[in-house]
Design a protein around this motif. Structure first.
Motif, PDB file in Angstrom:
ATOM      1  N   UNK A   1       0.848  -1.162   0.000  1.00 32.24           N
ATOM      2  CA  UNK A   1       0.000   0.000   0.000  1.00 32.24           C
ATOM      3  C   UNK A   1       0.903   1.236   0.000  1.00 32.24           C
ATOM      4  N   UNK A   2       0.599   2.183  -0.852  1.00 32.37           N
ATOM      5  CA  UNK A   2       1.433   3.373  -1.009  1.00 32.37           C
ATOM      6  C   UNK A   2       0.771   4.591  -0.362  1.00 32.37           C
ATOM      7  N   UNK A   3       1.578   5.403   0.308  1.00 35.69           N
ATOM      8  CA  UNK A   3       1.093   6.639   0.913  1.00 35.69           C
ATOM      9  C   UNK A   3       2.232   7.653   0.932  1.00 35.69           C
ATOM     10  N   UNK A   4       1.969   8.855   0.460  1.00 39.40           N
ATOM     11  CA  UNK A   4       2.998   9.896   0.526  1.00 39.40           C
ATOM     12  C   UNK A   4       3.121  10.439   1.951  1.00 39.40           C
ATOM     13  N   UNK A   5       2.055  10.342   2.719  1.00 39.28           N
ATOM     14  CA  UNK A   5       2.083  10.800   4.108  1.00 39.28           C
ATOM     15  C   UNK A   5       2.797   9.807   5.016  1.00 39.28           C
ATOM     16  N   UNK A   6       2.573   8.520   4.753  1.00 34.68           N
ATOM     17  CA  UNK A   6       3.192   7.460   5.532  1.00 34.68           C
ATOM     18  C   UNK A   6       3.962   6.547   4.567  1.00 34.68           C
ATOM     19  N   UNK A   7       5.116   6.983   4.064  1.00 32.58           N
ATOM     20  CA  UNK A   7       5.829   6.203   3.043  1.00 32.58           C
ATOM     21  C   UNK A   7       6.263   4.819   3.520  1.00 32.58           C
ATOM     22  N   UNK A   8       6.428   4.654   4.809  1.00 37.02           N
ATOM     23  CA  UNK A   8       6.839   3.367   5.373  1.00 37.02           C
ATOM     24  C   UNK A   8       5.739   2.319   5.272  1.00 37.02           C
ATOM     25  N   UNK A   9       4.491   2.732   4.973  1.00 36.28           N
ATOM     26  CA  UNK A   9       3.394   1.759   4.865  1.00 36.28           C
ATOM     27  C   UNK A   9       3.641   0.739   3.767  1.00 36.28           C
ATOM     28  N   UNK A  15      -2.770  -6.303   5.347  1.00 36.70           N
ATOM     29  CA  UNK A  15      -3.584  -6.388   6.559  1.00 36.70           C
ATOM     30  C   UNK A  15      -3.019  -5.522   7.676  1.00 36.70           C
ATOM     31  N   UNK A  16      -1.692  -5.392   7.747  1.00 36.37           N
ATOM     32  CA  UNK A  16      -1.086  -4.512   8.744  1.00 36.37           C
ATOM     33  C   UNK A  16      -1.384  -3.049   8.411  1.00 36.37           C
ATOM     34  N   UNK A  17      -1.313  -2.693   7.145  1.00 34.59           N
ATOM     35  CA  UNK A  17      -1.628  -1.321   6.739  1.00 34.59           C
ATOM     36  C   UNK A  17      -3.069  -0.975   7.090  1.00 34.59           C
ATOM     37  N   UNK A  18      -3.989  -1.919   6.835  1.00 31.35           N
ATOM     38  CA  UNK A  18      -5.383  -1.690   7.191  1.00 31.35           C
ATOM     39  C   UNK A  18      -5.544  -1.556   8.699  1.00 31.35           C
ATOM     40  N   UNK A  19      -4.786  -2.322   9.453  1.00 27.00           N
ATOM     41  CA  UNK A  19      -4.850  -2.228  10.916  1.00 27.00           C
ATOM     42  C   UNK A  19      -4.409  -0.841  11.370  1.00 27.00           C
TER      43      UNK A  19
END
Length: 67
Positions: A1-9, A15-19
């Protein structure tokens, strides 16, 4: 899962990203003020960033062991 706010995601399993995102939503609902929400968000994001980094290290070590 990609996020510019949370790049470590991107280092987390989906399932961890959703958590993590579920935690963010719960924090937003529970927080009494914007300041409280940002404080809790900072704490949770920092903890999840450590988890993501650990996952990245484990994956890299696993890849290094594969012939």
């Amino acid at each position: 899962m990609q996020s510019s706010t949370f790049p470590w995601m991107s280092h987390l399993a989906d399932e961890q990203a959703y958590e993590f995102l579920d935690e963010v939503i719960r924090c937003a609902k529970i927080a009494g003020t914007h300041t409280d929400f940002l404080r809790v968000l900072d704490e949770r994001a920092a903890a999840w960033a450590v988890t993501a980094e650990a996952m990245s290290v484990v994956r890299q070590a696993s890849n290094d062991l594969d012939p």
